[in-house]
Design a protein around this motif. Structure first.
Motif, mmCIF file in Angstrom:
data_model
loop_
_atom_site.group_PDB
_atom_site.id
_atom_site.type_symbol
_atom_site.label_atom_id
_atom_site.label_comp_id
_atom_site.label_asym_id
_atom_site.label_seq_id
_atom_site.Cartn_x
_atom_site.Cartn_y
_atom_site.Cartn_z
ATOM 1 N N UNK A 44 34.795 20.208 -1.611
ATOM 2 C CA UNK A 44 34.351 18.849 -1.921
ATOM 3 C C UNK A 44 35.520 18.005 -2.408
ATOM 4 N N UNK A 45 35.379 16.695 -2.258
ATOM 5 C CA UNK A 45 36.436 15.781 -2.710
ATOM 6 C C UNK A 45 36.624 15.871 -4.216
ATOM 7 N N UNK A 52 43.466 19.571 -8.535
ATOM 8 C CA UNK A 52 44.733 18.857 -8.719
ATOM 9 C C UNK A 52 44.993 18.623 -10.201
ATOM 10 N N UNK A 53 43.940 18.211 -10.922
ATOM 11 C CA UNK A 53 44.071 18.002 -12.373
ATOM 12 C C UNK A 53 44.461 19.302 -13.056
#
Length: 296
Positions: A44-45, A52-53
């Motif tokens: 999922x986006x 990434x975080x």
């Protein structure tokens, strides 16, 4: 060494009590157990944003995001070292005195050569530390970051120097500090930037050979510190130089490679052989002259 009555430097940043997640990385088992969650997030986006975080937190700030998924703790990969605080604090004072000597000595040496010296900071830490050059664990050993002009030192390295490398004694410890300050002098003189630029067009073998010259010059600069420590401060006693030479020999690339893998690969040297490191230290010690340490 005689040092107890000498000036202490004010350029010490004591971060020994700060908690760093470096050295407390999550083990492979923990990562494998979380693979299903990672795969789901990748689908999922929002999940990819979360990943990434997590990467930014881990590599940018030293925060292990898996700790939040594992109940607020991380798995220790090594045993916590028992620290003798009294001995640790004494070593911290010792380091500040050696740092003060390097400040006084290099101001005098560079002034003689028409140059100006500006002080470096020395950061004491435990386990891991964040510098302007990135995160580093104590396993990398003492290092100098040219970006923030700071030397980083975990005092536990002194125990390693004595036990693992068989190079005990205060002069051996002082030599380590003086070597890193040698890199600071190189930075002030523009040598590090020049070498870094030259490396860009070279092969790995050639880059290593150039880096060896940088490290040997820092050893020679450490010898200059020792020369003035003896003549200006009267700190060097009989047997001290020999202790420094043992330390230089113990951390030579050939010695370390032979201990680790049983054979030596000269083309991979980045700090110099034991013989070369000892010779560089002696060259600075017996001359006390900046020009004798020239790379060219």
């Amino acid at each position: 060494m005689k040092w107890e009555d000498n000036r202490r430097s004010s350029n010490i940043e004591d971060r020994r009590d700060e908690t760093q997640s470096f050295g407390s990385r999550t083990n492979a088992g923990s990562i494998l157990s979380l693979l299903p969650i990672i795969k789901t997030l990748l689908g999922t986006t929002i999940g990819r944003v979360i990943l990434v975080i997590g990467v930014v937190l881990y590599f940018g700030f030293g925060i292990n995001p898996l700790a939040f998924l594992e109940g607020g703790h991380t798995t220790q990969t090594s045993e916590q070292k028992v620290i003798n605080k009294q001995q640790d604090d004494k070593q911290a004072v010792f380091v500040s005195v050696v740092l003060a000597q390097t400040e006084d000595i290099w101001k005098e040496v560079l002034k003689k050569n028409g140059l100006k010296y500006s002080d470096a900071k020395l950061v004491l830490f435990r386990g891991g530390v964040k510098s302007s050059c990135g995160f580093a664990s104590s396993q990398v050993g003492p290092f100098y970051c040219p970006i923030d002009k700071k030397v980083y030192l975990d005092l536990s390295f002194f125990d390693e120097l004595a036990k693992k490398y068989k190079a005990p004694g205060e002069f051996a410890q002082a030599y380590v500090v003086a070597h890193e300050i040698g890199h600071h002098v190189q930075n002030l003189l523009g040598i590090l930037n020049k070498i870094q630029a030259e490396k860009q067009a070279l092969s790995t073998k050639e880059q290593n050979a150039l880096q060896v010259k940088v490290e040997l010059q820092a050893d020679c600069y450490a010898g200059i510190w020792a020369y003035y420590s003896k003549t200006k401060f009267g700190s060097i006693e009989e047997g001290d130089l020999e202790a420094g030479l043992r330390a230089a020999s113990a951390i030579g690339d050939d010695t370390l490679q032979k201990q680790a893998q049983g054979y030596v690969v000269p083309d991979s040297f980045t700090h110099g052989s034991s013989k070369d490191r000892m010779e560089a230290l002696k060259k600075g010690f017996y001359s006390g002259d900046l020009k004798t340490c020239s790379i060219n």
